[in-house]
Design a protein around this motif. Sequence first.
Motif, PDB file in Angstrom:
ATOM      1  N   UNK A 298       1.162   5.618  -5.474  1.00 59.47           N
ATOM      2  CA  UNK A 298       1.975   5.024  -6.536  1.00 59.47           C
ATOM      3  C   UNK A 298       1.056   4.306  -7.514  1.00 59.47           C
ATOM      4  N   UNK A 299       1.529   4.139  -8.732  1.00 63.36           N
ATOM      5  CA  UNK A 299       0.691   3.563  -9.781  1.00 63.36           C
ATOM      6  C   UNK A 299       1.409   2.441 -10.519  1.00 63.36           C
ATOM      7  N   UNK A 300       0.692   1.379 -10.775  1.00 64.01           N
ATOM      8  CA  UNK A 300       1.209   0.295 -11.594  1.00 64.01           C
ATOM      9  C   UNK A 300       1.691  -0.895 -10.787  1.00 64.01           C
ATOM     10  N   UNK A 301       1.650  -2.056 -11.404  1.00 66.31           N
ATOM     11  CA  UNK A 301       1.993  -3.309 -10.729  1.00 66.31           C
ATOM     12  C   UNK A 301       3.443  -3.322 -10.244  1.00 66.31           C
ATOM     13  N   UNK A 302       4.362  -2.817 -11.079  1.00 62.96           N
ATOM     14  CA  UNK A 302       5.781  -2.885 -10.718  1.00 62.96           C
ATOM     15  C   UNK A 302       6.080  -2.078  -9.454  1.00 62.96           C
ATOM     16  N   UNK A 303       5.612  -0.839  -9.405  1.00 60.66           N
ATOM     17  CA  UNK A 303       5.899  -0.003  -8.237  1.00 60.66           C
ATOM     18  C   UNK A 303       5.248  -0.558  -6.972  1.00 60.66           C
ATOM     19  N   UNK A 304       4.040  -1.065  -7.106  1.00 64.13           N
ATOM     20  CA  UNK A 304       3.375  -1.639  -5.926  1.00 64.13           C
ATOM     21  C   UNK A 304       4.140  -2.867  -5.437  1.00 64.13           C
ATOM     22  N   UNK A 305       4.610  -3.681  -6.355  1.00 63.61           N
ATOM     23  CA  UNK A 305       5.372  -4.870  -5.971  1.00 63.61           C
ATOM     24  C   UNK A 305       6.686  -4.471  -5.293  1.00 63.61           C
ATOM     25  N   UNK A 306       7.342  -3.424  -5.799  1.00 62.83           N
ATOM     26  CA  UNK A 306       8.590  -2.954  -5.185  1.00 62.83           C
ATOM     27  C   UNK A 306       8.340  -2.455  -3.769  1.00 62.83           C
ATOM     28  N   UNK A 307       7.265  -1.715  -3.570  1.00 57.22           N
ATOM     29  CA  UNK A 307       6.921  -1.226  -2.236  1.00 57.22           C
ATOM     30  C   UNK A 307       6.593  -2.390  -1.308  1.00 57.22           C
ATOM     31  N   UNK A 308       5.861  -3.345  -1.825  1.00 53.24           N
ATOM     32  CA  UNK A 308       5.479  -4.541  -1.052  1.00 53.24           C
ATOM     33  C   UNK A 308       6.712  -5.342  -0.639  1.00 53.24           C
TER      34      UNK A 308
ATOM     35  N   UNK B 244      -1.251  -9.475  -2.465  1.00 56.82           N
ATOM     36  CA  UNK B 244      -1.679  -8.182  -1.938  1.00 56.82           C
ATOM     37  C   UNK B 244      -3.059  -8.227  -1.300  1.00 56.82           C
ATOM     38  N   UNK B 245      -3.675  -9.416  -1.226  1.00 56.27           N
ATOM     39  CA  UNK B 245      -5.047  -9.510  -0.746  1.00 56.27           C
ATOM     40  C   UNK B 245      -5.230  -9.044   0.697  1.00 56.27           C
ATOM     41  N   UNK B 246      -4.138  -9.077   1.483  1.00 57.78           N
ATOM     42  CA  UNK B 246      -4.293  -8.674   2.889  1.00 57.78           C
ATOM     43  C   UNK B 246      -4.367  -7.166   3.068  1.00 57.78           C
ATOM     44  N   UNK B 247      -4.070  -6.407   2.005  1.00 59.13           N
ATOM     45  CA  UNK B 247      -4.214  -4.957   2.090  1.00 59.13           C
ATOM     46  C   UNK B 247      -5.676  -4.578   1.839  1.00 59.13           C
ATOM     47  N   UNK B 248      -6.193  -3.568   2.544  1.00 57.50           N
ATOM     48  CA  UNK B 248      -7.535  -3.073   2.231  1.00 57.50           C
ATOM     49  C   UNK B 248      -7.599  -2.672   0.758  1.00 57.50           C
ATOM     50  N   UNK B 249      -8.626  -3.098   0.055  1.00 58.86           N
ATOM     51  CA  UNK B 249      -8.707  -2.860  -1.387  1.00 58.86           C
ATOM     52  C   UNK B 249     -10.050  -2.245  -1.770  1.00 58.86           C
ATOM     53  N   UNK B 250     -10.007  -1.382  -2.787  1.00 55.61           N
ATOM     54  CA  UNK B 250     -11.210  -0.708  -3.249  1.00 55.61           C
ATOM     55  C   UNK B 250     -11.307  -0.835  -4.764  1.00 55.61           C
ATOM     56  N   UNK B 251     -12.432  -1.330  -5.230  1.00 55.37           N
ATOM     57  CA  UNK B 251     -12.693  -1.401  -6.658  1.00 55.37           C
ATOM     58  C   UNK B 251     -13.325  -0.087  -7.095  1.00 55.37           C
ATOM     59  N   UNK B 252     -12.839   0.461  -8.206  1.00 57.48           N
ATOM     60  CA  UNK B 252     -13.382   1.731  -8.697  1.00 57.48           C
ATOM     61  C   UNK B 252     -13.759   1.608 -10.173  1.00 57.48           C
ATOM     62  N   UNK B 253     -14.678   2.463 -10.595  1.00 61.68           N
ATOM     63  CA  UNK B 253     -15.109   2.475 -11.992  1.00 61.68           C
ATOM     64  C   UNK B 253     -14.058   3.133 -12.878  1.00 61.68           C
ATOM     65  N   UNK B 254     -14.261   3.013 -14.185  1.00 64.31           N
ATOM     66  CA  UNK B 254     -13.308   3.566 -15.139  1.00 64.31           C
ATOM     67  C   UNK B 254     -13.141   5.074 -14.961  1.00 64.31           C
ATOM     68  N   UNK B 255     -14.247   5.796 -14.749  1.00 64.23           N
ATOM     69  CA  UNK B 255     -14.164   7.253 -14.636  1.00 64.23           C
ATOM     70  C   UNK B 255     -13.429   7.694 -13.371  1.00 64.23           C
TER      71      UNK B 255
END
Length: 246
Positions: free
Chosen positions: A30-40, A61-72
């Motif tokens: 899923x993509x975007x803050x709104x959808x992630x918040x709804x799922x959460x 959302x900090x307790x979920x495993x998170x990955x930072x990615x580059x723009x590309x």
Amino acid sequence: MLTSVKNEKVKNWRKLKKKKERDLQDTFMIEGFHLIEEAHESNWEIIEIIYQTGVEVNADWFHYPSYEVSDNVMTALTDTKTPQGILAVVSKNKSSECSSQRALLVDRVQDPGNLGTMIRTADAAGFDTVILGKGTVDLFNDKVIRSTQGSMFHLHIYEADLMEEIDRLQQEGIIVWSTGLENATFYHELEVPNKLAIMVGNEGAGVDPALIQKATQNVKIPIYGQAESLNVSIAAAILMYEVAKK
């Protein structure tokens, strides 16, 4: 930070664009803050968060495993024209048949925007269940997900054989209305039962005749102008909101 689209993690995420891979992994994106918040907020299992460099992640959302990615990498993962720079991988809910007061049955609807809109409308109209028949577009298609605007996380939605589901619903005392023109009654001339399922069909062919035969009642919507028919999501909305008034 992940910077290469050839990274194994990134390649695995990209695979989730295909239904076959979503089915194999039992996950979707899923993509975007709104959808992630709804799922959460709806307690769906979020497996991991993917965020673009410079994007601030919600503290909840900090307790979920998170990955930072580059723009590309983010560009390779998203199909939207103006991405928000944040995605989540979510585990599919294992939904199956359940008791219902108000259900929408969907027969072979192909357009993802139509399905997403109907799910969103079902949520707004107070329906509790959406049953997807064989041949209907995948619920976890990215365009379907975006069109639901988060409502997919609020309802009981599952895939099933509609022939069998109609039998089951009727055995539970649920009246099944099917949309169609032959031997049909205008919806506003009918009394709305306490427990009701509404069935809508394919954009071009409508509801399968065999399913119409099994329905309790065939209903139609009056057309006052010269249009031959209504878009399936509009027809579903009219009927669901008529039911919601009762």
